[in-house]
Write a protein that holds these residues in place. Structure first.
Motif, PDB file in Angstrom:
ATOM      1  N   GLU A  50      40.543  17.568  64.378  1.00  0.00           N
ATOM      2  CA  GLU A  50      40.281  17.812  65.797  1.00  0.00           C
ATOM      3  C   GLU A  50      39.120  18.781  65.992  1.00  0.00           C
ATOM      4  O   GLU A  50      38.473  18.768  67.048  1.00  0.00           O
ATOM      5  CB  GLU A  50      41.543  18.339  66.487  1.00  0.00           C
ATOM      6  CG  GLU A  50      41.473  18.312  68.011  1.00  0.00           C
ATOM      7  CD  GLU A  50      41.238  16.927  68.602  1.00  0.00           C
ATOM      8  OE1 GLU A  50      40.647  16.851  69.700  1.00  0.00           O
ATOM      9  OE2 GLU A  50      41.630  15.924  67.963  1.00  0.00           O
ATOM     10  N   TYR A  53      36.222  16.869  66.996  1.00  0.00           N
ATOM     11  CA  TYR A  53      36.273  16.217  68.301  1.00  0.00           C
ATOM     12  C   TYR A  53      36.073  17.277  69.395  1.00  0.00           C
ATOM     13  O   TYR A  53      34.959  17.588  69.752  1.00  0.00           O
ATOM     14  CB  TYR A  53      37.593  15.456  68.465  1.00  0.00           C
ATOM     15  CG  TYR A  53      37.715  14.266  67.541  1.00  0.00           C
ATOM     16  CD1 TYR A  53      37.098  13.052  67.848  1.00  0.00           C
ATOM     17  CD2 TYR A  53      38.444  14.344  66.357  1.00  0.00           C
ATOM     18  CE1 TYR A  53      37.205  11.955  67.003  1.00  0.00           C
ATOM     19  CE2 TYR A  53      38.555  13.258  65.507  1.00  0.00           C
ATOM     20  CZ  TYR A  53      37.925  12.064  65.829  1.00  0.00           C
ATOM     21  OH  TYR A  53      38.036  10.973  64.983  1.00  0.00           O
ATOM     22  N   ARG A  54      37.138  17.857  69.909  1.00  0.00           N
ATOM     23  CA  ARG A  54      36.990  18.780  71.040  1.00  0.00           C
ATOM     24  C   ARG A  54      37.383  20.217  70.732  1.00  0.00           C
ATOM     25  O   ARG A  54      37.184  21.108  71.549  1.00  0.00           O
ATOM     26  CB  ARG A  54      37.823  18.264  72.222  1.00  0.00           C
ATOM     27  CG  ARG A  54      37.459  16.839  72.615  1.00  0.00           C
ATOM     28  CD  ARG A  54      38.066  16.459  73.933  1.00  0.00           C
ATOM     29  NE  ARG A  54      37.947  15.030  74.169  1.00  0.00           N
ATOM     30  CZ  ARG A  54      38.355  14.419  75.269  1.00  0.00           C
ATOM     31  NH1 ARG A  54      38.915  15.123  76.244  1.00  0.00           N
ATOM     32  NH2 ARG A  54      38.210  13.116  75.413  1.00  0.00           N
ATOM     33  N   ASP A  61      33.817  27.441  67.749  1.00  0.00           N
ATOM     34  CA  ASP A  61      33.324  26.130  67.329  1.00  0.00           C
ATOM     35  C   ASP A  61      32.713  26.163  65.932  1.00  0.00           C
ATOM     36  O   ASP A  61      32.624  25.114  65.264  1.00  0.00           O
ATOM     37  CB  ASP A  61      32.277  25.612  68.324  1.00  0.00           C
ATOM     38  CG  ASP A  61      32.882  25.202  69.659  1.00  0.00           C
ATOM     39  OD1 ASP A  61      34.118  25.035  69.724  1.00  0.00           O
ATOM     40  OD2 ASP A  61      32.118  25.046  70.637  1.00  0.00           O
ATOM     41  N   LYS A 140      41.527   9.497  73.305  1.00  0.00           N
ATOM     42  CA  LYS A 140      40.196   9.509  72.679  1.00  0.00           C
ATOM     43  C   LYS A 140      39.913   8.139  72.061  1.00  0.00           C
ATOM     44  O   LYS A 140      39.179   8.029  71.066  1.00  0.00           O
ATOM     45  CB  LYS A 140      40.080  10.627  71.646  1.00  0.00           C
ATOM     46  CG  LYS A 140      41.012  10.550  70.452  1.00  0.00           C
ATOM     47  CD  LYS A 140      40.762  11.772  69.563  1.00  0.00           C
ATOM     48  CE  LYS A 140      41.781  11.850  68.431  1.00  0.00           C
ATOM     49  NZ  LYS A 140      41.712  13.165  67.761  1.00  0.00           N
ATOM     50  N   TYR A 194      44.432  16.036  77.831  1.00  0.00           N
ATOM     51  CA  TYR A 194      44.115  15.709  76.440  1.00  0.00           C
ATOM     52  C   TYR A 194      44.921  16.600  75.489  1.00  0.00           C
ATOM     53  O   TYR A 194      44.916  17.821  75.603  1.00  0.00           O
ATOM     54  CB  TYR A 194      42.622  15.914  76.219  1.00  0.00           C
ATOM     55  CG  TYR A 194      42.112  15.580  74.840  1.00  0.00           C
ATOM     56  CD1 TYR A 194      41.721  14.291  74.510  1.00  0.00           C
ATOM     57  CD2 TYR A 194      41.987  16.571  73.863  1.00  0.00           C
ATOM     58  CE1 TYR A 194      41.224  13.989  73.253  1.00  0.00           C
ATOM     59  CE2 TYR A 194      41.495  16.283  72.603  1.00  0.00           C
ATOM     60  CZ  TYR A 194      41.118  14.987  72.301  1.00  0.00           C
ATOM     61  OH  TYR A 194      40.634  14.690  71.038  1.00  0.00           O
TER      62      TYR A 194
END
Length: 324
Positions: A50, A53-54, A61, A140, A194
């Motif tokens: 993950e 992804y987001r 990050d 997703k 999400y």
């Protein structure tokens, strides 16, 4: 999205580590043959993926490519790959027979009758649980398979983009399949945020998405990734017709069932493109990848079958023990 609740020593060390700025020092994964049902392993692997992804609230990050995180991910991946290879025996196929071999593989699949149960027997609460679990992937949808786009060229690349264009609604946000799935969730009074139901997802629910992410994030498995997509498209129309009919039986209107109805029509076309233009074309360009294509397809079918079997067993009051 918040970090999920840990389910064992590896996921606990990972969740704790992502809240710091120092490298991970996660323990070795536990040893078990049933990795498809190993909560700790599948959750830890899902968290690692993950990050590509987001990501998660409160997690820098920069962790996406932190060497200690990648090292843990590779360790978990090797165990998951070994588990997949136990689930799916090796397949040898001539490159020019890839489309026919895919059709034979799909025809021989005898996964659990989950779609039929949801069509004819499921209660509203059971259908809600099914949709909540599937949201882990469908919110997703198409993203994991899109990792293949920069790894293809020529006709196979064009074929994949044609499929993915439909998945993303042809540029119209309201027609994106992930957005259509949100309509299903809202119709069933589910939270469409999400990642909302990750903590409720069984190991095998996470394994469904982990399989695609594994193939998508490692370029060496490009053949397996498009094979997985082919099996997904080639087995989609009939189950989605049944899901849509089951939701109509429970009072779902045209908006609620549009996600399933869209797949009945679109995937009937996609299956031909995926088998012949995408996988067949790639096998002609890369004969050495023919077996990988079949491996990816078989893995998709096998893990989906485990997901259906697990859900039906739990609804029947015979849940599998968790292995965290």
């Amino acid at each position: 999205m918040r970090l999920p609740k840990p389910r064992g020593p590896v996921s606990a060390a990972l969740v704790e580590g992502l809240g710091r700025t120092t490298p991970l020092a996660a323990p070795a994964a536990s040893s078990t043959d049933a990795v498809v049902h190993d909560d700790d392993l599948q959750l830890a692997l899902w968290i690692c993926y993950e990050m590509h992804y987001r990501g998660f609230d409160g997690v820098d990050d920069a962790w996406e490519w932190e060497p200690s995180l990648i090292a843990l991910r590779r360790t978990l991946e090797e165990r998951w790959l070994a588990g997949l290879r136990r689930l799916v025996p090796p397949v040898e196929v001539e490159p020019d027979r890839v489309p026919a071999a895919l059709a034979e593989l799909v025809a021989a699949d005898d996964g659990p009758p989950l779609a039929g149960f949801l069509q004819r027997e499921a209660t509203r609460e059971q259908f809600r649980e099914f949709v909540a679990l599937r949201s882990v992937y469908h919110l997703k949808e198409a993203d994991p398979h899109s990792w293949a786009i920069p790894r293809l060229e020529g006709a196979p690349k064009a074929a994949l983009v044609e499929i993915q264009t439909d998945e993303y609604g042809g540029g119209r946000v309201e027609r994106m399949h992930s957005e259509l799935f949100r309509d299903v969730m809202r119709a069933l009074d589910l939270d469409d945020t999400y990642g909302r139901y990750v903590d409720d997802a069984s190991a095998v629910t996470l394994a469904v998405t982990n399989t695609i992410s594994l193939f998508g994030l490692r370029r060496e498995f490009a053949g397996a990734l498009i094979g997985h997509l082919a099996s997904f498209e080639m087995t989609s129309s009939l189950p989605n017709r049944r899901y849509g009919n089951g939701l109509r039986r429970l009072g779902g209107d045209a908006t609620a069932t549009r996600f399933y109805d869209e797949h009945v029509e679109a995937d009937a076309v996609h299956e031909q493109i995926a088998a012949h233009d995408l996988c067949g074309g790639y096998a002609k360009q890369h004969p050495e990848a023919a077996a990988d294509i079949l491996f990816g397809a078989a893995c998709g079918l096998a893990v989906e079958a485990e997901f259906g079997r697990d859900l039906l067993d739990r609804w029947a009051g015979n849940p599998l023990p968790r292995t965290a």
